[in-house]
Design an enzyme around this catalytic site. Structure first.
Site, PDB file in Angstrom:
ATOM      1  N   TYR A 166     -67.552  -5.763  72.566  1.00  0.00           N
ATOM      2  CA  TYR A 166     -67.060  -6.465  71.377  1.00  0.00           C
ATOM      3  C   TYR A 166     -67.066  -5.549  70.155  1.00  0.00           C
ATOM      4  CZ  TYR A 166     -66.628 -10.232  67.909  1.00  0.00           C
ATOM      5  OH  TYR A 166     -66.210 -11.044  66.885  1.00  0.00           O
ATOM      6  N   LYS A 170     -63.827  -4.285  67.931  1.00  0.00           N
ATOM      7  CA  LYS A 170     -63.698  -4.581  66.504  1.00  0.00           C
ATOM      8  C   LYS A 170     -63.705  -3.312  65.657  1.00  0.00           C
ATOM      9  CE  LYS A 170     -63.377  -9.056  66.878  1.00  0.00           C
ATOM     10  NZ  LYS A 170     -62.118  -9.752  66.525  1.00  0.00           N
TER      11      LYS A 170
END
Length: 258
Positions: A166, A170
């Protein structure tokens, strides 16, 4: 008197604008869709697996006097994204605002993370944003205007244990934002990122009480943020008040990334 004029000026500042919001059927995306619709934009509610929730949102917006349409598409699919853009342009003729919000998590420690879970998160969170921007770029360039807002995360700024996939997605989205901003700036297209911190959503509500307390403890302001906090920032970046802002990352996080 000046305050009243200011509020009046921006009551429907997005009237006439077409806004595509990916992953808009729930959470932060849902809040963004509501906000942009309240400012007069025609909101295209993109969804993949939550058609019912997307339809409920579109009906809610319509009941409040706004305009919304649901559009299903797996943003990780390059060809499907091309078809979605073609469908939108055929019907509306243009897109003025793109909000890349679609995202998933598959949290685990690096030593336990599967290749499938790593790839899934990167495909949706990062490649999905590339796909929509790639297919819409030529229209933004042709009309010499447009606002792109990518929803990153403080995890992409700071990193986070148990979220290697994740955080990588990002952080990659931030680099993608800055690169595309440089490419499109000369044609008046602004590309920015918003990095939410610990926000009160379905995802965080599912955490244990201990985990929620630990999350709040990491926030200098001492509380969770709201979906509305993110939506307000996106609305600012989507409107004319941000016409000289591009390539920036705005952390809406109560100070987590200080």
């Amino acid at each position: 008197m000046e305050e009243e004029i200011s509020k009046s000026d921006y009551t429907k500042e997005l009237t006439g604008k077409i806004a595509l919001i990916t992953g808009a059927s729930r959470g932060i995306g849902r809040g963004i869709a509501r906000k942009l619709a309240s400012l007069g934009a025609t909101v295209l509610v993109n969804y993949n697996g939550s058609e019912q929730k997307a339809q409920e949102l579109a009906e809610e917006i319509a009941a409040a006097g706004g305009c919304a349409e649901c559009i299903g598409c797996d943003v990780s699919d390059f060809t499907a994204c091309a078809g979605m853009v073609e469908q939108i342009i055929t019907k509306y003729g243009h897109v003025d605002i793109l909000v890349n919000n679609a995202g998933v998590t598959r949290d685990n420690l690096l030593m336990r993370m599967s290749e499938e879970d790593y790839d899934k998160v990167l495909d949706i969170n990062l490649k999905g944003a590339f796909n929509t921007m790639r297919h819409l770029a030529k229209y933004f360039l042709k009309q010499r205007s447009g606002k792109i807002v990518n929803i990153s995360s403080v995890s992409g700024v700071l990193g986070n244990a148990g979220q290697a996939n994740y955080s990588a997605s990002k952080a990659g989205l931030i680099g993608l934002t800055k690169s595309v901003a440089r490419e499109l700036a000369s044609r008046g297209v602004c590309v920015n990122a918003v990095a939410p911190g610990f926000i009160d959503t379905e995802m965080t509500q599912a955490l244990s009480e201990k985990a929620r307390e630990a999350g709040v403890a990491a926030v200098p302001m001492g509380r969770m943020g709201s979906v509305e906090d993110i939506a307000e920032t996106v609305a600012f970046l989507a409107g004319d008040r941000s016409n000289y802002i591009t390539g920036q990352v705005i952390c809406v996080d109560g100070g987590m990334a200080i």
